[in-house]
Design a protein around this motif. Sequence first.
Motif, PDB file in Angstrom:
ATOM      1  N   ARG A 128      -0.501   4.361  -8.322  1.00 42.52           N
ATOM      2  CA  ARG A 128      -0.023   3.982  -6.981  1.00 42.52           C
ATOM      3  C   ARG A 128       0.146   2.471  -6.873  1.00 42.52           C
ATOM      4  O   ARG A 128       1.150   1.996  -6.338  1.00 42.52           O
ATOM      5  CB  ARG A 128      -0.991   4.475  -5.911  1.00 42.52           C
ATOM      6  N   GLN A 134       3.561   0.406  -6.126  1.00 42.27           N
ATOM      7  CA  GLN A 134       3.626  -0.544  -5.010  1.00 42.27           C
ATOM      8  C   GLN A 134       4.016  -1.935  -5.504  1.00 42.27           C
ATOM      9  O   GLN A 134       4.830  -2.616  -4.867  1.00 42.27           O
ATOM     10  CB  GLN A 134       2.277  -0.615  -4.287  1.00 42.27           C
ATOM     11  N   LYS A 161       7.283  -4.000  -4.413  1.00 41.19           N
ATOM     12  CA  LYS A 161       7.161  -5.345  -3.835  1.00 41.19           C
ATOM     13  C   LYS A 161       7.941  -6.351  -4.665  1.00 41.19           C
ATOM     14  O   LYS A 161       8.574  -7.270  -4.111  1.00 41.19           O
ATOM     15  CB  LYS A 161       5.690  -5.770  -3.747  1.00 41.19           C
TER      16      LYS A 161
END
Length: 156
Positions: A119, A123, A127
Amino acid sequence: FTGAHKRAGQRARQELRHERERQKFFHKTFQKFAEQGRSATSFEDLLAQFSELASELTRAVSASQQLHDDNQELTAHYERLKVEHLRLRTKYVDARKQAVEEAETRISLEHHHDDQLKRWRRQLELKAREFDELQLQLAPPNDANLVQAKVRLELE
């Protein structure tokens, strides 16, 4: 085996020897009487036999009592060992259960850790893309930078 067990075996062998000797004694006595033509029922003969039998009986009773005492001692040892074995077996089973539970917990934590890392990587990648897109939007368009950012986006 314990000393008591060995002593019991020795006593049993002794008793067998005594029994053989007793049988030989009676056989020889019978042969003597038969050879001499005497009656085995005379009072002196019976008295001698009685004395011999009494001493044999005393030895047999003594040996029997000793074997009985040894048997009780061995039985007590056996019972103590049985209780100790059950206690150790229970302790072993409990330790095995605890080890299995801890292994299952460790595996579960490893899966949770791996999922969390995945995860965070997703992420981070998102980003990084957002950052690159914002950087492209805010920076003055430079052909080299623009081409470089587009290539990077395409590669990801």
